[in-house]
Motif scaffolding. Structure first.
Motif, short mmCIF file in Angstrom:
data_model
loop_
_atom_site.label_atom_id
_atom_site.label_comp_id
_atom_site.label_asym_id
_atom_site.label_seq_id
_atom_site.Cartn_x
_atom_site.Cartn_y
_atom_site.Cartn_z
N GLN A 183 0.89 -1.20 -0.03
CA GLN A 183 -0.01 0.09 0.03
C GLN A 183 0.80 1.16 -0.11
OE1 GLN A 183 -2.41 -0.77 3.50
NE2 GLN A 183 -4.10 -1.46 2.22
N GLU A 184 2.08 1.25 0.88
CA GLU A 184 2.74 2.51 0.73
C GLU A 184 3.53 2.64 -0.55
OE1 GLU A 184 4.10 5.61 3.14
OE2 GLU A 184 2.66 4.67 3.06
N ALA A 185 3.95 1.41 -0.96
CA ALA A 185 4.52 1.57 -2.45
C ALA A 185 4.00 1.99 -3.50
CB ALA A 185 5.09 -0.06 -2.79
N GLU A 186 2.42 1.80 -3.58
CA GLU A 186 1.50 2.19 -4.40
C GLU A 186 1.44 3.72 -4.19
OE1 GLU A 186 -1.14 1.48 -7.58
OE2 GLU A 186 0.44 0.48 -7.03
N ARG A 187 1.15 4.20 -3.18
CA ARG A 187 1.08 5.62 -2.76
C ARG A 187 2.43 6.20 -3.17
NH1 ARG A 187 0.61 8.77 1.86
NH2 ARG A 187 2.23 7.67 2.94
N VAL A 188 3.38 5.68 -3.12
CA VAL A 188 4.70 6.54 -3.65
C VAL A 188 4.73 6.44 -5.19
CG1 VAL A 188 7.26 6.46 -3.61
CG2 VAL A 188 6.33 5.82 -1.61
N TYR A 189 4.19 5.20 -5.65
CA TYR A 189 4.09 5.14 -7.42
C TYR A 189 3.39 6.15 -7.86
CZ TYR A 189 2.94 2.85 -11.56
OH TYR A 189 2.67 2.61 -12.94
N ARG A 190 2.09 6.32 -7.06
CA ARG A 190 1.02 7.21 -7.75
C ARG A 190 1.50 8.89 -7.62
NH1 ARG A 190 -1.71 4.25 -11.10
NH2 ARG A 190 -2.34 2.09 -10.37
N GLU A 191 2.37 8.79 -6.57
CA GLU A 191 2.79 10.28 -6.22
C GLU A 191 3.83 10.64 -7.47
OE1 GLU A 191 3.25 13.91 -4.88
OE2 GLU A 191 1.66 12.70 -4.14
N HIS A 192 4.57 9.80 -7.85
CA HIS A 192 5.73 10.22 -8.40
C HIS A 192 5.79 9.90 -10.11
CE1 HIS A 192 8.46 11.60 -5.17
NE2 HIS A 192 7.85 10.72 -4.60
N LEU A 193 4.94 9.03 -10.59
CA LEU A 193 4.68 9.01 -11.96
C LEU A 193 3.47 9.46 -12.27
CD1 LEU A 193 6.74 6.67 -10.97
CD2 LEU A 193 5.34 5.17 -13.02
N ASP A 194 3.87 10.46 -13.55
CA ASP A 194 2.70 11.05 -14.30
C ASP A 194 2.07 9.94 -15.09
OD1 ASP A 194 4.08 10.71 -16.84
OD2 ASP A 194 5.09 12.31 -16.63
N PRO A 195 0.78 10.24 -15.78
CA PRO A 195 0.15 9.46 -16.56
C PRO A 195 0.73 8.75 -17.70
CG PRO A 195 -1.42 11.35 -16.01
CD PRO A 195 0.03 11.61 -15.57
N ALA A 196 1.62 9.42 -18.27
CA ALA A 196 2.37 8.79 -19.50
C ALA A 196 3.46 7.86 -18.96
CB ALA A 196 3.13 9.92 -20.18
N GLN A 197 4.15 8.21 -17.78
CA GLN A 197 5.21 7.26 -17.33
C GLN A 197 4.39 6.05 -16.85
OE1 GLN A 197 6.63 10.04 -14.41
NE2 GLN A 197 8.78 9.98 -15.45
N SER A 198 3.39 6.14 -16.26
CA SER A 198 2.31 5.01 -15.71
C SER A 198 2.04 4.09 -16.53
CB SER A 198 1.21 5.50 -14.98
OG SER A 198 0.53 4.41 -14.35
N ARG A 199 1.59 4.63 -17.76
CA ARG A 199 1.22 3.80 -18.87
C ARG A 199 2.49 2.98 -19.28
NH1 ARG A 199 -2.20 8.49 -20.36
NH2 ARG A 199 -0.29 9.14 -21.57
N THR A 200 3.61 3.70 -19.34
CA THR A 200 4.89 2.83 -19.96
C THR A 200 5.19 1.78 -18.96
OG1 THR A 200 5.82 4.99 -20.88
CG2 THR A 200 7.19 3.49 -20.38
N VAL A 201 5.11 2.21 -17.81
CA VAL A 201 5.34 1.01 -16.74
C VAL A 201 4.32 -0.14 -17.08
CG1 VAL A 201 5.24 0.29 -14.29
CG2 VAL A 201 6.53 2.54 -15.04
N THR A 202 3.24 0.17 -17.25
CA THR A 202 2.04 -0.98 -17.34
C THR A 202 2.41 -1.78 -18.81
OG1 THR A 202 0.30 0.41 -16.37
CG2 THR A 202 -0.22 -1.35 -17.80
N LEU A 203 2.95 -1.01 -19.68
CA LEU A 203 3.60 -1.77 -20.79
C LEU A 203 4.83 -2.76 -20.60
CD1 LEU A 203 3.09 0.75 -23.70
CD2 LEU A 203 1.70 -1.35 -23.10
N LEU A 204 5.78 -2.27 -19.75
CA LEU A 204 6.93 -2.94 -19.15
C LEU A 204 6.56 -4.17 -18.49
CD1 LEU A 204 9.22 0.15 -18.06
CD2 LEU A 204 9.38 -1.39 -20.16
N PHE A 205 5.57 -4.02 -17.46
CA PHE A 205 5.07 -5.28 -16.70
C PHE A 205 4.44 -6.21 -17.81
CE2 PHE A 205 5.06 -2.94 -12.57
CZ PHE A 205 5.81 -3.89 -11.92
N ALA A 206 3.49 -5.93 -18.74
CA ALA A 206 3.05 -6.65 -19.91
C ALA A 206 4.13 -7.71 -20.38
CB ALA A 206 2.15 -5.92 -20.49
N ARG A 207 5.14 -6.79 -20.87
CA ARG A 207 6.41 -7.38 -21.56
C ARG A 207 6.91 -8.51 -20.59
NH1 ARG A 207 9.87 -2.56 -24.05
NH2 ARG A 207 11.25 -4.30 -24.36
N ALA A 208 7.31 -7.87 -19.36
CA ALA A 208 7.97 -8.79 -18.28
C ALA A 208 7.06 -9.86 -18.02
CB ALA A 208 8.33 -8.06 -17.09
#
Length: 454
Positions: free
Chosen positions: A238-263
């Motif tokens: 829960q804390e990691a997700e709070r930090v993730y949402r605070e520091h990633l903008d929508p474009a970066q968040s979409r990129t990370v989602t795609l990276l996880f899909a590839r992983a």
């Protein structure tokens, strides 16, 4: 004393009173490379403590202690610990002018110590060939069994090489060592500054010896009330997700989602490295909130540039102390269920890698949980609790729970992402505010409690 009477004494006070402590024989500190030699007014010594505090007349070890003498009028004695578990706490005091604010250097004898099993206090020894295993959350029962067996072999090697101390590395024993240090110093009372895992030492000292504690500062607070592996994994995620949402903008968040899909498909590669989903989680946990985060994400997405992959594992003292303080032993099925709950709570980053590694490191560990989780109220202690708004190592929620167990405790919040708020050098206005609040509390005993701006 009969065994029955001994048990009664231990149940009432949590520990027998330390035996009469000899005064510390202060002398020049030994070399501590790569750090420079300690300056004027800094000296070192040792304090004898029992390996097993329930047998105070039994085998003894020496706890290494350092002191920075007050440069001006002494207001009191401040014992400190920087956490870990595993950090040699004597070292920061041996470098006191670089670590502590001038006001504290002027007003206190500052005491540091290497906790039992660490540094120069009978350090734990293990089979080095077993200490290189990295962690990936096991996906099968077979992999789980292999992890459990490896941890057990490693722990048994530590017990063999370290001796009886291996089974007495819990933080409650460390708090009793602090009391032995107080007695050896001849101080009527001490103040205590605990940071990160050092906050657990401070909490236990406050529970065991509240009348010997002047002021208590807990900075980056550990909650000893977490009773299961699932609780640790969920709080961390829960804390990691709070930090993730605070520091990633929508474009970066979409990129990370795609990276996880590839992983997840096994197609995320960087150079010769195939990046697994958990490796991606570890990277995000490591670099969220830092200047390197955007570069790491872009490098993974493009395959260009360097990505500083790091091993994921639990340090030996994390296991040796932490596994005696928390009841996180579980089964593969229960672990899988807890990880699924954590992932649901953190859809962006999935897990908190530190809490996951701590839990995995304790599976099969041979030492007993000698200091099981508890949530007693601490009474009659003047305390100040400092925390970052977002902290991947010690979630802010932990500070709130601990504060609720210390009636009247003040709170200072630094509205940023980080870990350990109080340092000598403060750059931003918010950091300077924390500096004023904590320093003022230690010197005057008064704390206003505040959120220190942005």
């Amino acid at each position: 004393m009969t065994k029955l009477l001994l048990a009664a004494v231990l149940s009432l006070g949590g520990a027998l009173a330390p035996q009469s402590a000899s005064a510390i024989q202060w002398e020049k500190c030994p070399p501590d490379p790569p750090y420079p030699a300690p300056g004027e007014g800094i000296e070192c010594g040792t304090v004898k403590v029992p390996v097993n505090w329930s047998l105070p007349g039994g085998e003894q070890i020496k706890v290494f202690v350092s002191r920075s003498k007050a440069r001006k009028q002494k207001l009191g004695t401040l014992v400190t610990n920087p956490g870990g578990p595993g950090n040699p706490g004597a070292t920061p005091v041996m470098m006191a002018p670089e670590e502590f604010p001038d006001e504290i250097l002027d007003s206190f004898d500052i005491i540091g110590f290497d906790p039992r099993g660490i540094g120069r206090s009978h350090p734990i020894q293990c089979d080095d060939t077993l200490m290189t295993k990295t962690f990936t959350p096991p996906a099968t029962q077979t992999a789980w069994n292999e992890l459990v067996a490896h941890n057990r072999r490693l722990g048994e090697s530590c017990r063999k090489k370290t001796g009886p101390l291996f089974d007495h590395l819990d933080t409650r024993s460390v708090a009793r060592d602090v009391e032995a240090i107080r007695r050896a110093l001849g101080a009527e009372k001490i103040s205590f500054l605990g940071q990160s895992y050092g906050t657990l030492i401070g909490q236990h000292y406050a529970q065991l010896f509240p009348d010997k504690l002047d002021r208590l500062v807990l900075d980056g607070v550990v909650d000893h009330g977490l009773k299961t592996a699932a609780a640790h994994l969920l709080d961390g995620a829960q804390e990691a997700e709070r930090v993730y949402r605070e520091h990633l903008d929508p474009a970066q968040s979409r990129t990370v989602t795609l990276l996880f899909a590839r992983a997840d498909r096994g197609t995320l590669k960087h150079g010769k490295t195939t990046v697994t989903p958990y490796m991606l989680t570890v990277l995000l946990n490591q670099y969220l909130g830092t200047d390197h985060m955007e570069k790491v994400i872009n490098s993974l997405a493009t395959g260009k540039g360097e990505v500083p992959f790091s091993s994921s594992y639990a340090e030996i003292m994390h296991r040796a102390a932490w596994c005696q303080d928390f009841s996180v032993a579980t089964t593969f099925a229960q672990f899988g269920k807890a990880m699924a709950t954590a992932r649901k709570a953190a859809p962006g980053i999935r897990y908190n890698s530190q809490s996951t590694n701590f839990v995995l490191g304790c599976q099969g560990w041979p030492a007993k949980v000698t200091n099981p989780p508890a949530t007693p109220e601490v009474k009659g202690v003047n305390a100040l609790i400092a925390t970052y708004e977002r902290d991947l190592a010690t979630p802010k929620a932990w500070a709130g729970r601990v504060a609720a167990r210390i009636p009247g405790a003040g709170r200072v919040v630094l509205p940023a992402t980080g870990h350990i708020t109080y340092r000598r050098y403060a750059v931003t206005d918010a950091q300077k505010c924390v500096h004023r609040e904590v320093t003022g509390f230690l010197i005057t005993g008064q704390g206003s409690g505040t959120t220190c701006g942005s």
